[in-house]
Design an enzyme around this catalytic site. Sequence first.
Site, PDB file in Angstrom:
ATOM      1  CB  SER A  19      -0.942  -0.054   1.201  1.00  0.00           C
ATOM      2  OG  SER A  19      -2.044   0.799   1.047  1.00  0.00           O
ATOM      3  NE  ARG A  76      -8.092   2.390  10.863  1.00  0.00           N
ATOM      4  CZ  ARG A  76      -6.989   2.037  10.235  1.00  0.00           C
ATOM      5  NH1 ARG A  76      -6.578   2.747   9.203  1.00  0.00           N
ATOM      6  NH2 ARG A  76      -6.276   1.004  10.624  1.00  0.00           N
ATOM      7  CG  ASP A 135      -6.345  -4.498  -3.232  1.00  0.00           C
ATOM      8  OD1 ASP A 135      -7.197  -3.623  -2.954  1.00  0.00           O
ATOM      9  OD2 ASP A 135      -5.119  -4.334  -3.045  1.00  0.00           O
ATOM     10  CG  HIS A 161      -5.731  -2.771   0.356  1.00  0.00           C
ATOM     11  ND1 HIS A 161      -4.788  -2.794  -0.651  1.00  0.00           N
ATOM     12  CD2 HIS A 161      -5.260  -1.895   1.295  1.00  0.00           C
ATOM     13  CE1 HIS A 161      -3.795  -1.977  -0.341  1.00  0.00           C
ATOM     14  NE2 HIS A 161      -4.057  -1.425   0.835  1.00  0.00           N
ATOM     15  CG  ASP A 162      -7.020  -5.674   5.628  1.00  0.00           C
ATOM     16  OD1 ASP A 162      -6.311  -4.680   5.401  1.00  0.00           O
ATOM     17  OD2 ASP A 162      -7.787  -5.751   6.603  1.00  0.00           O
TER      18      ASP A 162
END
Length: 361
Positions: A152, A221, A308, A341-342
């Site tokens: 990232s 967040r 992702d 994405h994680d």
Amino acid sequence: MQIDPALFQENERTNPSADGRQFVDVGALTCEAGGDLEGVTVAYESWGTLNEARDNAVLVCHALTGDSHAIGWWSRIVGPGKPIDTDRYFVIGTNALGGCQGTTGPASPHPVDGRPYGSRFPILTLRDMIEVQIRLLDHLGIERLHAVAGGSMGGMQALQWTVQAPGRVRKAFVTASTGAHSAMQIGFNEAARQAIMRDPRWRGGDYPLEDPPVDGLSVARMVGHLSFLSEQAFTIKFSRRFQGKDRPDYRLGVEFEVESYLNYQGDKFTRRFDANSLLVLMRAIDYFDVESLEASESEYLFTSFTTDWLYPSHQSARLHRMAHEAGCVSQHVEIDLPYGHDAFLLDGEQQGSILRGFLDR
């Protein structure tokens, strides 16, 4: 491919605090976009031993809200016997310039009056971040890195290293990242920024540290967490289950498990991160734009993930083509995992196996 729910319990993007941080003053910095920092302190950690030739160092760059404790937040990749093996390599993790985990950032005391920089903190670019890391390596006596690695925002830093200090990086591992944000990626960041800046307690950036804009930061967040996972992962993790009940109460409070999760993650985040740091770092990665790798002398490994949608695979494929056009050795591997994405944090097997081979060559 089935999702392992246990992975989510083990890694909720937490950043365990580290006791092994060291701090180095790397001097004054004139930022690329204008503005000066009279003195910059860098927080870093290291693991392993620097060999006699001083050529086994691996620099690990963190993602947007990370810190120097790479052996914690990237525990499936960094550590003894792991792909970035601390028994073989001298591994360095730094906190990025503008952060709030020990390196100079908006919450740091201004040298003139001792109050937080706040709105006086300059706009940063990735070039500024890498300049500070270069000075850290000079302090450590490391002329050339065996590798620089990150996912990232960390991948963007790794990429910037190869064009800003090309003779100092042998290999670059760039995972779940990009060379330039798309309009959608900038849009996600702008929604998060507005959540913070429209909180009355933001006060134009000059809020007291004991009374930060926690409501806006929490919502920012939540926006981030919505982009971290795939639709499949959200469905498996939450589905449409109600929070602690079998039927709705028909009210505006928390009804669904996913709502409870987002509220919890948002509120928890406000206890460890500074709102102005998030603003400064998000702006820096929005400005980031690598148009060519012609200056590079590095070998690249790009990995991306099928689910992702925040940093889609076509962005890594573009970087792979740019590396070939620049005459660099490059490999791009798309990994089929359902975590969104994680996945770059959760996958130590497929990603790790590819990375191990890359570093060994």
